[in-house]
Design a protein around this motif. Sequence first.
Motif, PDB file in Angstrom:
ATOM      1  N   PHE A  48      -6.130  16.483  11.045  1.00  0.00           N
ATOM      2  CA  PHE A  48      -4.816  15.892  11.325  1.00  0.00           C
ATOM      3  C   PHE A  48      -4.132  16.648  12.463  1.00  0.00           C
ATOM      4  O   PHE A  48      -3.602  16.033  13.404  1.00  0.00           O
ATOM      5  N   VAL A  49      -4.140  17.966  12.386  1.00  0.00           N
ATOM      6  CA  VAL A  49      -3.515  18.802  13.426  1.00  0.00           C
ATOM      7  C   VAL A  49      -4.245  18.630  14.748  1.00  0.00           C
ATOM      8  O   VAL A  49      -3.615  18.485  15.813  1.00  0.00           O
ATOM      9  N   PHE A  58       0.833  -1.204   0.000  1.00  0.00           N
ATOM     10  CA  PHE A  58       0.000   0.000   0.000  1.00  0.00           C
ATOM     11  C   PHE A  58       0.873   1.260   0.000  1.00  0.00           C
ATOM     12  O   PHE A  58       0.519   2.276  -0.595  1.00  0.00           O
ATOM     13  N   TYR A  59       2.015   1.176   0.695  1.00  0.00           N
ATOM     14  CA  TYR A  59       2.945   2.308   0.725  1.00  0.00           C
ATOM     15  C   TYR A  59       3.851   2.305  -0.508  1.00  0.00           C
ATOM     16  O   TYR A  59       4.097   3.355  -1.113  1.00  0.00           O
ATOM     17  N   TYR A  60       4.317   1.130  -0.875  1.00  0.00           N
ATOM     18  CA  TYR A  60       5.303   1.031  -1.951  1.00  0.00           C
ATOM     19  C   TYR A  60       4.798   1.597  -3.281  1.00  0.00           C
ATOM     20  O   TYR A  60       5.583   2.127  -4.068  1.00  0.00           O
ATOM     21  N   PHE A  91      -1.090   9.533   5.290  1.00  0.00           N
ATOM     22  CA  PHE A  91      -1.978   9.455   6.448  1.00  0.00           C
ATOM     23  C   PHE A  91      -3.443   9.358   6.006  1.00  0.00           C
ATOM     24  O   PHE A  91      -4.245   8.683   6.658  1.00  0.00           O
ATOM     25  N   MET A  92      -3.769  10.012   4.909  1.00  0.00           N
ATOM     26  CA  MET A  92      -5.123   9.884   4.357  1.00  0.00           C
ATOM     27  C   MET A  92      -5.376   8.454   3.908  1.00  0.00           C
ATOM     28  O   MET A  92      -6.463   7.902   4.110  1.00  0.00           O
ATOM     29  N   GLN A  93      -4.373   7.845   3.306  1.00  0.00           N
ATOM     30  CA  GLN A  93      -4.497   6.457   2.860  1.00  0.00           C
ATOM     31  C   GLN A  93      -4.698   5.527   4.048  1.00  0.00           C
ATOM     32  O   GLN A  93      -5.559   4.631   4.012  1.00  0.00           O
ATOM     33  N   CYS A  94      -3.931   5.739   5.117  1.00  0.00           N
ATOM     34  CA  CYS A  94      -4.074   4.914   6.327  1.00  0.00           C
ATOM     35  C   CYS A  94      -5.469   5.071   6.917  1.00  0.00           C
ATOM     36  O   CYS A  94      -6.112   4.081   7.306  1.00  0.00           O
ATOM     37  N   PHE A 108       9.083  11.381   3.695  1.00  0.00           N
ATOM     38  CA  PHE A 108       8.622  10.096   3.175  1.00  0.00           C
ATOM     39  C   PHE A 108       7.212   9.758   3.661  1.00  0.00           C
ATOM     40  O   PHE A 108       6.662   8.719   3.286  1.00  0.00           O
ATOM     41  N   LEU A 109       6.670  10.634   4.520  1.00  0.00           N
ATOM     42  CA  LEU A 109       5.331  10.415   5.089  1.00  0.00           C
ATOM     43  C   LEU A 109       4.447  11.623   4.784  1.00  0.00           C
ATOM     44  O   LEU A 109       4.062  12.370   5.680  1.00  0.00           O
TER      45      LEU A 109
END
Length: 234
Positions: free
Chosen positions: A154-155, A38-40, A185-188, A179-180
């Motif tokens: 997020f904040v 999912f990240y790659y 974070f939206m994907q997670c 790298f983040l």
Amino acid sequence: MNKRKAPVTSIINFAIGILFLLFFISLGLTIALYVRPFYYIGMEQISEETGYSVAEIKENYDALIDWCSPFEKGDLSFPTLPASESGISHFKEVKVIFNLFFCFLFVTPLFLAGLIDIQEKRKTFSYLFTAPIVMCVLPLLVAIASAIDFNRIFVLFHEIVFRNDDWLFSYDEDPIIQFLPERFFMQCALIIAVTVLLGAAVLLALYFFRKKKEAKKQPQNMQETASRKRDFML
């Protein structure tokens, strides 16, 4: 249902819903972090944005996720990147949260088994209807708020969960943050929300399946009762 039993049933059903919510959030978080493809799939874009090679991004990301595992007891260090003291401190707090949800993944089924057993002995499966409602409320509220202003959510999340400013990274001191990106974070969040909603859908499907099964039994039970009454009269 006995009116005196109704409040108890509702309370237990609500508790089951909360436990299922914690379980599926934990499962979704585990999938988001440890199913690494999912990240790659987004590393090429991150490479173009940051100037780092895909290999270097993967190596450092893997080091971070490996360290966040509850089975990793060593200190955090990145293969090719520097890290500030405050950055390391923040990741230690994140690791604690990840480990907490990892525990939920294995502990909540034990509590669920006990509460579901109580409800089944009380001859009710209404928890299969109540739990999905409880499970869906929070993800839907978060999804609506995120669609309006994800950055603000997020904040706000970080301000509530973390009692310091260590989560405010500097690209120079903690380049790992490049790298983040926000979309990570939206994907997670999306993976967690989809996992919760799929879990709710399965429970709801089970509810309607059992309800339909019970409905088929009722005419048969009524016929058997009527037959016994006739036999008694004869």
